[in-house]
Design a protein around this motif. Structure first.
Motif, PDB file in Angstrom:
ATOM      1  N   ASP A   1       0.859  -1.174   0.000  1.00 51.03           N
ATOM      2  CA  ASP A   1       0.000   0.000   0.000  1.00 51.03           C
ATOM      3  C   ASP A   1       0.900   1.230   0.000  1.00 51.03           C
ATOM      4  O   ASP A   1       1.777   1.348   0.854  1.00 51.03           O
ATOM      5  N   PRO A   2       0.701   2.172  -0.944  1.00 49.12           N
ATOM      6  CA  PRO A   2       1.602   3.319  -1.020  1.00 49.12           C
ATOM      7  C   PRO A   2       1.552   4.225   0.211  1.00 49.12           C
ATOM      8  O   PRO A   2       2.538   4.866   0.542  1.00 49.12           O
ATOM      9  N   GLU A   3       0.427   4.274   0.895  1.00 47.21           N
ATOM     10  CA  GLU A   3       0.297   5.167   2.041  1.00 47.21           C
ATOM     11  C   GLU A   3       0.808   4.526   3.322  1.00 47.21           C
ATOM     12  O   GLU A   3       1.604   5.115   4.045  1.00 47.21           O
ATOM     13  N   THR A   4       0.350   3.307   3.622  1.00 48.83           N
ATOM     14  CA  THR A   4       0.696   2.667   4.888  1.00 48.83           C
ATOM     15  C   THR A   4       1.928   1.781   4.800  1.00 48.83           C
ATOM     16  O   THR A   4       2.448   1.349   5.829  1.00 48.83           O
ATOM     17  N   LYS A   5       2.375   1.478   3.602  1.00 45.82           N
ATOM     18  CA  LYS A   5       3.539   0.616   3.351  1.00 45.82           C
ATOM     19  C   LYS A   5       3.323  -0.816   3.824  1.00 45.82           C
ATOM     20  O   LYS A   5       4.266  -1.578   3.976  1.00 45.82           O
ATOM     21  N   LYS A   6       2.071  -1.206   4.075  1.00 45.76           N
ATOM     22  CA  LYS A   6       1.776  -2.578   4.472  1.00 45.76           C
ATOM     23  C   LYS A   6       1.630  -3.456   3.243  1.00 45.76           C
ATOM     24  O   LYS A   6       1.247  -2.977   2.174  1.00 45.76           O
TER      25      LYS A   6
END
Length: 120
Positions: free
Chosen positions: A25-30
């Motif tokens: 995920d680009p925002e959370t890096k998960k």
């Protein structure tokens, strides 16, 4: 050694969870995964995993059940239509979609949970 990108987990008798890594995920890096339950034998689950990996490698969106028709059409124009069509034809497609399809159907959420097209 190849990196493991998909897995099959047994849930119960003749029920399998097929799981494919789908980037971060680009925002959370998960890490993001696409999960699908398959009923049948192990060979059915393996075939479905191979199909999902092939779709991912072709650049198609595996998690299509959480997108609207507008999002699908944007991706289709970019991935499928743009490389194959001339500029004028692509403009015509975009205009027709903008005029006739997107105003009435664009906000509907697609309910396909599988990678296979609905017509198969």
């Amino acid at each position: 050694m190849a990196r493991k990108v998909g897995q099959i987990v047994r849930r119960c008798a003749r029920t399998w969870l097929v799981r494919v890594y789908n980037g971060r995920d680009p925002e959370t890096k998960k890490r993001k995964y696409v999960n699908q339950t398959i009923r049948g034998g192990l060979r059915d689950a393996q075939a479905h995993l191979n199909k999902m990996l092939g779709e991912r490698d072709r650049g198609r969106n595996l998690d299509s059940s959480k997108q609207t028709l507008n999002q699908y059409l944007d991706r289709w124009l970019k991935v499928c239509a743009e490389p194959r069509l001339r500029a004028k034809c692509l403009q015509d497609y975009e205009g027709l979609l903008r005029r006739y399809v997107r105003p009435q159907l664009g906000t509907y959420q697609m309910n396909t949970g599988s990678v296979e097209p609905w017509w198969l």
